[in-house]
Scaffold this motif. Structure first.
Motif, PDB file in Angstrom:
ATOM      1  N   LYS A  72       6.507 -17.379   2.089  1.00  0.00           N
ATOM      2  CA  LYS A  72       7.171 -16.699   1.049  1.00  0.00           C
ATOM      3  C   LYS A  72       8.395 -15.900   1.665  1.00  0.00           C
ATOM      4  O   LYS A  72       9.552 -15.885   0.963  1.00  0.00           O
ATOM      5  N   VAL A  73       8.421 -15.631   2.873  1.00  0.00           N
ATOM      6  CA  VAL A  73       9.753 -14.963   3.467  1.00  0.00           C
ATOM      7  C   VAL A  73      10.781 -15.848   3.695  1.00  0.00           C
ATOM      8  O   VAL A  73      11.849 -15.554   3.331  1.00  0.00           O
ATOM      9  N   ALA A  92      18.567 -19.661  -6.500  1.00  0.00           N
ATOM     10  CA  ALA A  92      18.393 -18.275  -7.039  1.00  0.00           C
ATOM     11  C   ALA A  92      17.190 -18.157  -7.910  1.00  0.00           C
ATOM     12  O   ALA A  92      16.270 -17.243  -7.572  1.00  0.00           O
ATOM     13  N   ALA A  93      16.826 -19.182  -8.968  1.00  0.00           N
ATOM     14  CA  ALA A  93      15.771 -18.975  -9.719  1.00  0.00           C
ATOM     15  C   ALA A  93      14.538 -19.293  -8.904  1.00  0.00           C
ATOM     16  O   ALA A  93      13.580 -18.470  -9.070  1.00  0.00           O
ATOM     17  N   GLY A  94      14.661 -20.191  -7.904  1.00  0.00           N
ATOM     18  CA  GLY A  94      13.403 -20.524  -7.114  1.00  0.00           C
ATOM     19  C   GLY A  94      13.116 -19.063  -6.402  1.00  0.00           C
ATOM     20  O   GLY A  94      11.700 -18.775  -6.230  1.00  0.00           O
ATOM     21  N   ALA A 141       9.732 -14.048  -5.787  1.00  0.00           N
ATOM     22  CA  ALA A 141       9.664 -12.490  -5.553  1.00  0.00           C
ATOM     23  C   ALA A 141       9.092 -11.937  -6.599  1.00  0.00           C
ATOM     24  O   ALA A 141       8.545 -10.647  -6.394  1.00  0.00           O
ATOM     25  N   ILE A 142       8.742 -12.365  -7.795  1.00  0.00           N
ATOM     26  CA  ILE A 142       8.276 -11.658  -8.775  1.00  0.00           C
ATOM     27  C   ILE A 142       6.671 -11.659  -8.822  1.00  0.00           C
ATOM     28  O   ILE A 142       6.159 -12.889  -8.498  1.00  0.00           O
TER      29      ILE A 142
END
Length: 142
Positions: A96-97, A132-134, A139-140
């Motif tokens: 994730k990071v 950006a969408a990825g 992040a959400i």
């Protein structure tokens, strides 16, 4: 590969991915800032050896003030980025990071547009928007 830079960019991505994996394993039980220092010292030795081996050493005193200024700013930004990255890796999942860290790709495109006058094509902006969408998807929280 019609662009010679592409080969080096792919290698950069591969080694950046390995950086995340190796760092995640290496920082267990170690303060992330101290781990960043150790990594940096090793990088200095590796690059010094590489520059010496390839004969690329030149007198740093011949560089212009502008070059010194921007290389110093880049070094500060790199150091701060590494500290933040290692801290994020220490408390988060590498899977994730690392992708969120790559939001830098989006920011580079925006900054290059704003400050360097670069003008990506519509297709390139689409790719940047997809990155950006990825990042947003990762992040959400659900």
């Amino acid at each position: 590969m019609s662009n010679p830079w592409f080969f080096w960019a792919i290698l950069s991505a591969v080694f950046a991915a390995l950086t995340a994996i190796f760092a995640k394993i290496g920082i267990k039980g170690v303060d992330s800032d101290f781990a960043t220092l150790i990594r940096t010292v090793i990088i200095v030795f590796v690059l010094t050896g590489f520059i010496g081996y390839t004969g690329k050493w030149s007198n740093p005193l011949t560089l212009t003030a502008k070059t010194w200024t921007f290389l110093a700013l880049s070094a500060f930004a790199t150091g701060i980025s590494w500290v933040c990255y290692f801290r994020a890796l220490q408390i988060g999942d590498a899977s994730k990071v690392a992708p969120v860290d790559k939001f830098s790709l989006v920011l580079v495109a925006v900054f290059a547009f704003a400050f360097l006058g670069e003008r990506p094509s519509a297709r390139e902006w689409l790719g940047i928007a997809l990155v950006a969408a990825g990042v947003l998807v990762l992040a959400i929280k659900r």
